[in-house]
Design an enzyme around this catalytic site. Sequence first.
Site, PDB file in Angstrom:
ATOM      1  CD  GLU A 212      -1.475   4.741   4.455  1.00 47.26           C
ATOM      2  OE1 GLU A 212      -0.986   5.590   5.232  1.00 47.26           O
ATOM      3  OE2 GLU A 212      -2.207   3.791   4.824  1.00 47.26           O
TER       4      GLU A 212
ATOM      5  CG  ASN B 106      -0.484  -0.334   2.506  1.00 43.02           C
ATOM      6  OD1 ASN B 106       0.584  -0.919   2.637  1.00 43.02           O
ATOM      7  ND2 ASN B 106      -1.218   0.046   3.530  1.00 43.02           N
TER       8      ASN B 106
ATOM      9  CD  GLU C  34      -5.256  -6.158  -1.144  1.00 40.65           C
ATOM     10  OE1 GLU C  34      -4.740  -5.020  -1.078  1.00 40.65           O
ATOM     11  OE2 GLU C  34      -5.947  -6.636  -0.235  1.00 40.65           O
TER      12      GLU C  34
ATOM     13  CB  CYS D  12     -10.685  -2.612   0.786  1.00 40.86           C
ATOM     14  SG  CYS D  12     -10.150  -1.948  -0.806  1.00 40.86           S
TER      15      CYS D  12
ATOM     16  CB  CYS E  82      -8.702  -4.568  -3.364  1.00 37.52           C
ATOM     17  SG  CYS E  82      -7.457  -3.275  -3.175  1.00 37.52           S
TER      18      CYS E  82
ATOM     19  CB  CYS F  50      -5.184  -1.499  -1.576  1.00 39.71           C
ATOM     20  SG  CYS F  50      -6.437  -0.699  -0.577  1.00 39.71           S
TER      21      CYS F  50
HETATM   22  N1  THU Z   1      -5.167  -1.689   2.686  1.00 38.00           N
HETATM   23  C1  THU Z   1      -4.574  -2.508   1.750  1.00 38.00           C
HETATM   24  O1  THU Z   1      -3.524  -2.157   1.183  1.00 38.00           O
HETATM   25  N2  THU Z   1      -5.148  -3.699   1.481  1.00 38.00           N
HETATM   26  C2  THU Z   1      -6.206  -4.218   2.152  1.00 38.00           C
HETATM   27  O2  THU Z   1      -6.599  -5.344   1.890  1.00 38.00           O
HETATM   28  C3  THU Z   1      -6.863  -3.430   3.212  1.00 38.00           C
HETATM   29  C4  THU Z   1      -6.411  -2.027   3.335  1.00 38.00           C
HETATM   30  C5  THU Z   1      -4.489  -0.449   3.054  1.00 38.00           C
HETATM   31  C6  THU Z   1      -5.112   0.823   2.612  1.00 38.00           C
HETATM   32  C7  THU Z   1      -4.518   1.809   3.626  1.00 38.00           C
HETATM   33  O3  THU Z   1      -3.229   2.202   3.200  1.00 38.00           O
HETATM   34  C8  THU Z   1      -4.355   0.970   4.883  1.00 38.00           C
HETATM   35  O4  THU Z   1      -4.386  -0.379   4.461  1.00 38.00           O
HETATM   36  C9  THU Z   1      -5.430   1.209   5.918  1.00 38.00           C
HETATM   37  O5  THU Z   1      -6.702   1.056   5.387  1.00 38.00           O
END
Ligand code: THU
Length: 147
Positions: free
Chosen positions: A54, A52, A65, A98, A101, A63
């Site tokens: 940000e 991920n 994935e 999420c 994704c 994310c």
């Molecule tokens: N996030 C992911 O990268 N993958 C997931 O399956 C769930 C959430 C990330 C998004 C954000 O950077 C952090 O986790 C908190 O939500």
Amino acid sequence: MNLRSEVKIKMDNKELLQEAMKAYQNAYVPYSHFSVGAALLDENGKVHHGCNVENAAFSPTNCAERTALFRAIADGNRPGSFKAIAVVGDTDEPIVPCGVCRQVLAELGGLDMPVILGNLKGDIMETTMRELLPHAFVPSHLKETQS
Ligand code: THU
């Protein structure tokens, strides 16, 4: 399937989760401090890593994935050609993707792609996009409206 091949498949899942752990280390998470790593196995056996990433404006966050899927597509892989994806995060139960994704995984990974979910404790859950996103909206729905 005999015991030997089952054991081998489990080993492969663990290996792919270990690859996801490598990507986990690269997560850029100054806001949530919640790292996620993904490892996408392509049809040639190559692993595409994703973490991920940000952003101070929050919504541009990508994310793990989707980072892995978009990298692999950009490198020339085609939707539906992937063998499996593994995802790992620091969750009590194996992490789950999420909703955004799941939609992207359904289209680029396909509904039957194995999805291997893990956490830092070593818990593992294997599922598919068909299970994670029932009644998915997929490209064929758009084609149905074309004359
Ligand atoms: N996030 C992911 O990268 N993958 C997931 O399956 C769930 C959430 C990330 C998004 C954000 O950077 C952090 O986790 C908190 O939500």
